[in-house]
Design a protein around this motif. Structure first.
Motif, PDB file in Angstrom:
ATOM      1  N   GLN A  90      15.333   0.379  -3.367  1.00 48.57           N
ATOM      2  CA  GLN A  90      15.304   0.398  -4.888  1.00 48.57           C
ATOM      3  C   GLN A  90      14.158   1.217  -5.436  1.00 48.57           C
ATOM      4  N   ILE A  91      13.052   1.094  -4.582  1.00 52.41           N
ATOM      5  CA  ILE A  91      11.888   1.881  -4.870  1.00 52.41           C
ATOM      6  C   ILE A  91      12.196   3.355  -4.796  1.00 52.41           C
ATOM      7  N   ARG A  92      12.852   3.757  -3.879  1.00 50.80           N
ATOM      8  CA  ARG A  92      12.903   5.264  -3.803  1.00 50.80           C
ATOM      9  C   ARG A  92      14.178   5.804  -4.767  1.00 50.80           C
ATOM     10  N   GLN A  93      15.025   4.745  -5.493  1.00 51.94           N
ATOM     11  CA  GLN A  93      15.939   5.270  -6.414  1.00 51.94           C
ATOM     12  C   GLN A  93      15.181   5.063  -7.637  1.00 51.94           C
ATOM     13  N   LEU A  94      14.177   4.337  -7.997  1.00 54.77           N
ATOM     14  CA  LEU A  94      13.485   4.325  -9.117  1.00 54.77           C
ATOM     15  C   LEU A  94      12.583   5.345  -9.195  1.00 54.77           C
TER      16      LEU A  94
ATOM     17  N   MET B 287      14.857  -7.813   3.126  1.00 57.49           N
ATOM     18  CA  MET B 287      14.246  -7.587   1.529  1.00 57.49           C
ATOM     19  C   MET B 287      13.244  -6.308   1.395  1.00 57.49           C
ATOM     20  N   ALA B 288      12.622  -6.010   2.709  1.00 58.44           N
ATOM     21  CA  ALA B 288      11.816  -4.655   2.530  1.00 58.44           C
ATOM     22  C   ALA B 288      12.872  -3.508   2.500  1.00 58.44           C
TER      23      ALA B 288
ATOM     24  N   ALA C 276       0.834  -1.141  -0.127  1.00 57.91           N
ATOM     25  CA  ALA C 276       0.078   0.158   0.098  1.00 57.91           C
ATOM     26  C   ALA C 276       0.798   1.259   0.114  1.00 57.91           C
ATOM     27  N   GLY C 277       2.226   1.301   0.132  1.00 58.39           N
ATOM     28  CA  GLY C 277       3.071   2.253  -0.097  1.00 58.39           C
ATOM     29  C   GLY C 277       3.689   2.642   1.152  1.00 58.39           C
ATOM     30  N   ARG C 278       3.337   1.928   2.246  1.00 61.40           N
ATOM     31  CA  ARG C 278       4.034   2.248   3.681  1.00 61.40           C
ATOM     32  C   ARG C 278       5.334   1.621   3.803  1.00 61.40           C
ATOM     33  N   LEU C 279       6.492   2.133   3.316  1.00 64.53           N
ATOM     34  CA  LEU C 279       7.661   1.664   3.057  1.00 64.53           C
ATOM     35  C   LEU C 279       8.440   1.066   4.247  1.00 64.53           C
ATOM     36  N   ASN C 280       7.914   1.905   5.257  1.00 66.50           N
ATOM     37  CA  ASN C 280       8.800   2.031   6.516  1.00 66.50           C
ATOM     38  C   ASN C 280       8.220   0.630   7.521  1.00 66.50           C
TER      39      ASN C 280
END
Length: 552
Positions: A301-305, A294-295, A269-273
């Protein structure tokens, strides 16, 4: 005299038992179906329930098999013990009876009967391991004397009929040996398993007689009933204990897994923390640690992308806007040159025409890039109004007619009848249909292009079908990718930026609609646009099939 008006009275019958029963059934069956549906849903969703139920079921099977084996062994042991004791007792009583007959001096029928009754009375009252035995005497088939003893059956409710023909034949065949049989004997109103021991005695001048001792196994039956009830209670308790153990063990395993699923849902859902708590050094702690690693990697990687995507989107937007000013100047100059091309030499005039055509394509590409940048930035908005898609389709087909004439294709419209109205942004829907029709004409190889329009209760749909080269396996999922082309070597003759279907897909998604593709090599391709009739509604089905196989 005034005429009297007749009043009709209609009697309404009260609902009878049949109607009430039908009404009860009408409410009962849906309730049962809803209950079964809830149980099935719970079964599919709960791993703990499946593990506990399966463990209890397997435990019940094991307990049942083990209990049956033990019950059969105990029953067999009691039966063998009962047969041995009965044989020993019958042997002793038979020897005693023979001794009394040998000592008897009775010769008349009356005296022989009295002697037989005395012996039977002693058998019934004689002490022994089982005073509940029954005794029956009967004339042996090998007896050839004229003396027949009467009143030989015991005073109890048992007679010679309880002895099977098989046992009587065995006793007659071997008069010097005991024969034993276990069978059901009716005593009063009950069928009781019993041991019957038969042998032959010489009744003085009356000749040989068969002597049968019947030993009911009532005590053994009572013992087995008690053991069976004990096994049943123990089996139920053991099954419940196994279920409780399985529940506890499953809870220890399922709870961390369920927690990992919840964390994964929050991550999606986007809560990457979000992270899993990791305690201890066991396998579950290793799972939590690996999941958190993994998280962390995914978050990085998501933040980099996201950063690269933002840079790319910013670059496309800036370049597209920055190109507007020089492109306007170039357009003005090209228009002047193009308008004056008649005064130039043929080669220069042709160059002016090519320059104007390529500039048109460049402007189309720039417009598409600007549109894509608006979608990427989330700035695209709908201008909704009620629209009849039949009219929109007619405008698109009319606009594509010159291209179709050059290609030698005929565009045919098939409307299911009646308007196909929906709340849409007509400009965007018209752009979608224009892209689909133009692509169909370009890839139709001069064959007819069919446009189908239909409406349903919740959705409207348009299918654009060509009969050209079609799509190879896997290409239906790629046609909406930006700048993707089925045949990179194929030259463009009518322009195109490679972004048309990508923009069309974004326009369809903006309406909460579907844009789907189907194709087979050599059979053509079909593109289906499905839109909800009311803005903001969700789609569940389309009024038109996607593939020809679904039409049958």
């Amino acid at each position: 005299m005034a005429g009297s008006a007749g009043v009709g009275v209609q009697r309404v019958a009260a609902p009878g038992r049949g109607a009430r029963a039908r009404a009860s059934l009408a409410t009962f069956f849906p309730t049962v179906r809803a209950g079964f549906a809830g149980v099935r849903r719970r079964w599919r969703q709960s791993l703990r329930l499946r593990v506990v139920a399966t463990t209890m079921l397997l435990g019940l099977v094991v307990v049942t098999v083990l209990g049956s084996v033990l019950h059969a062994q105990i029953a067999g042991g009691l039966e063998r013990s009962r047969m041995q004791s009965s044989q020993y007792e019958a042997l002793a009583l038979t020897a005693q009876a023979q001794k009394q007959w040998d000592a008897s001096t009775s010769t008349s029928v009356a005296e022989l009967n009295r002697a037989a009754n005395d012996i039977m009375t002693k058998f019934l009252s004689a002490p022994g391991p089982d005073p509940s035995r029954y005794v029956v005497m009967d004339r042996s088939p090998a007896n050839d004397t004229d003396v027949t003893l009467v009143q030989l059956a015991s005073s109890r409710a048992v007679d010679i009929d309880v002895v099977t023909e098989e046992l009587r034949e065995a006793v007659a065949a071997t008069p010097g040996r005991q024969q034993t049989q276990v069978t059901e004997v009716r005593i009063g109103t009950r069928e009781v398993p019993s041991v019957i021991v038969g042998s032959v005695v010489q009744a003085g001048d009356a000749g040989p007689y068969d002597l049968y001792f019947i030993f009911p196994m009532e005590q053994e039956v009572a013992t087995m009933d008690l053991i069976g009830n004990a096994f049943l209670v123990a089996g139920v308790i053991l099954t419940l204990l196994v279920g409780a153990v399985a529940w506890v063990v499953t809870r220890q395993v399922v709870t961390p897994v369920r927690r990992a699923g919840e964390v994964a849902q929050r991550l999606s859902a986007g809560r990457l923390n979000e992270r899993m708590p990791a305690r201890g050094e066991d396998d579950l702690a290793l799972l939590a640690t690996s999941f958190n690693n993994m998280a962390d990697s995914l978050q990085s990687q998501i933040r980099q992308l996201e950063g690269l995507s933002a840079v790319q989107q910013r670059f496309v937007s800036d370049v597209s806007h920055e190109l507007r000013t020089p492109l306007t100047t170039i357009r003005m100059a090209v228009d002047v040159i193009h308008d004056s091309r008649q005064a130039f030499e043929p080669s220069v005039s042709r160059s002016a025409e090519l320059l104007a055509g390529e500039l048109d394509r460049f402007e189309d590409l720039l417009a598409d890039l600007l549109e894509i940048s608006r979608f990427d930035a989330g700035a695209a908005a709908l201008d909704l109004e009620p629209v009849d898609l039949c009219g929109t389709v007619a405008k698109v087909v009319e606009a594509a007619r010159p291209l179709a004439d050059r290609r030698g294709s005929v565009v045919r419209v098939h409307a299911a009848g009646g308007p196909a109205e929906a709340e849409v942004d007509e400009r965007r829907v018209e752009r979608i249909l224009r892209n689909l029709v133009v692509n169909a004409v370009e890839h139709g190889e001069g064959r007819p292009v069919d446009v189908h329009v239909a409406s349903g209760s919740d959705a409207v749909a348009v299918v654009v079908e060509d009969h050209g080269v079609g799509l190879r396996p896997g290409e239906a999922a790629n046609v909406f990718t930006r700048f993707w082309r089925a045949d990179p070597a194929r030259a463009r003759t009518t322009g195109g930026t490679g972004l048309g279907l990508s923009i069309s897909l974004e326009d369809a998604r903006l309406h909460n609609g579907w844009l789907q593709a189907w194709g087979e090599p050599g059979e053509g391709s079909r593109f289906r646009l499905t839109l909800p009739r009311h803005a903001g509604a969700s789609l569940h089905a389309s009024p038109l099939p996607l593939s020809p196989a679904d039409e049958s």
